[in-house]
Scaffold this active site. Sequence first.
Site: not given
Length: 435
Positions: A241, A271, A318, A327, A373
């Site tokens: 993105s 994504h 990751h 995060r 996520d």
Amino acid sequence: MSTLKEVLAKKIDEHRPRTVKLLKEHGDVKISDVTISQAIGGMRGVKSLVTDISYLDPYEGIRFRGYTIPEVMEKLPKPEGKDYPYVEGFFYLLLTGDIPTNEQAEEVVEEFKKRSQIPQYVIDILRAMPRDSHPMTMFSSAILAMQRESVFAKNYKEGKFNKFTCWEDMYEDAMNLMAKLPHIGAYIYRMKYKGDTPIEPDFSLDMGSNFAHMMGMEPPYDEVARMYFILHSDHESGNVSAHTTHLVASALSDAYYSLSAGIDGLAGPLHGLANQEVLGWIQDFMDELGGEVPTKEQLKKAVWDTLNSGQVIPGYGHAVLRKTDPRYASQREYCQKHLPDYPLFKLVSMLYEVVPDILREQGKAKNPWPNVDAHSGVIQWYYGLVEYDFYTVLFGIGRALGVLANITWDRALGYPIERPKSVTTDMLEESAGIK
């Protein structure tokens, strides 16, 4: 001129000589070598982009303008009585590199309110789309439709392009877009999923609170919105993105064309769809275990069964990080305070306790730790936002903060059109000595 634009102008004037000096005096210095696996494998790890907005360290996690996530959450001004910062103040940080004062953050709050009105034709376009259209299609279409509002495009068409001042037009477009995106997202949600019942904005509220209000969500969902938008805002320049937005903007496309393209990339299942896939896997996992939080031994067996069947554990691993994603840690801290007894959160916590050791024992994963996520979908589900497809719109609103700040700086520093050189497979075989 607003304080934010004035500070940004000063920062740009100070930064330009650094870029000019690097190009003129040190342009031939090598910063990366490229392997065949990188050329074929999506250019992963090739150092070929520049951004000062954020940096991802494999062992430390992401820093926004040099600040860790805990530092960002601690140092930025917060609305009265809230635990999480103004999103508007965070945008100030991304653009300038400075922690704003409370007054400076509130000035951006007011700026966004003035710019937030959605044109009626955008509403008409959204309402004309089939209601089974994906919300990301609607979101991207709304952004693209507003291209006629672009300050940059208008001035360029009128022959007013100046390479030293055109960043101001990009800044105006970025500010106008960022102010409208939460309103567009909330409108899509209420139209598509809540019986076509849009909620008018409350202009006494900051972005996080107003978004929650327009979604029809009660506090503390406003805190979730602030946290979520900040955590998903930027991830260096190389993710799809961010890179797509940068690439399209490098052709002197305006912010509307560029962001719409970036949102289209975010919609891909590799994504922005990861969080909904993780949530679905966790829910199916719990159903298979009888709907109850399992014991650790039951969970270990279930994880091994999953891996031995050839599947992966979604939400773990990751491309860059080699530790627990900060995060994830930030969301975990929120859950421990607000939903410690929620069964899905308990299962997520247990996975955190057992999965890394199992993945290390298996020996296939480069990073056995959870990423962002692994948590985000669970929090949305807890507050009643159960429409999986909408989660990526939330991601998109947050990601816009980082990519719009990036392309404003790209334009300020006069970065050229992006045009990497390709090679053929024959050339690669010759380099490898196999032909």
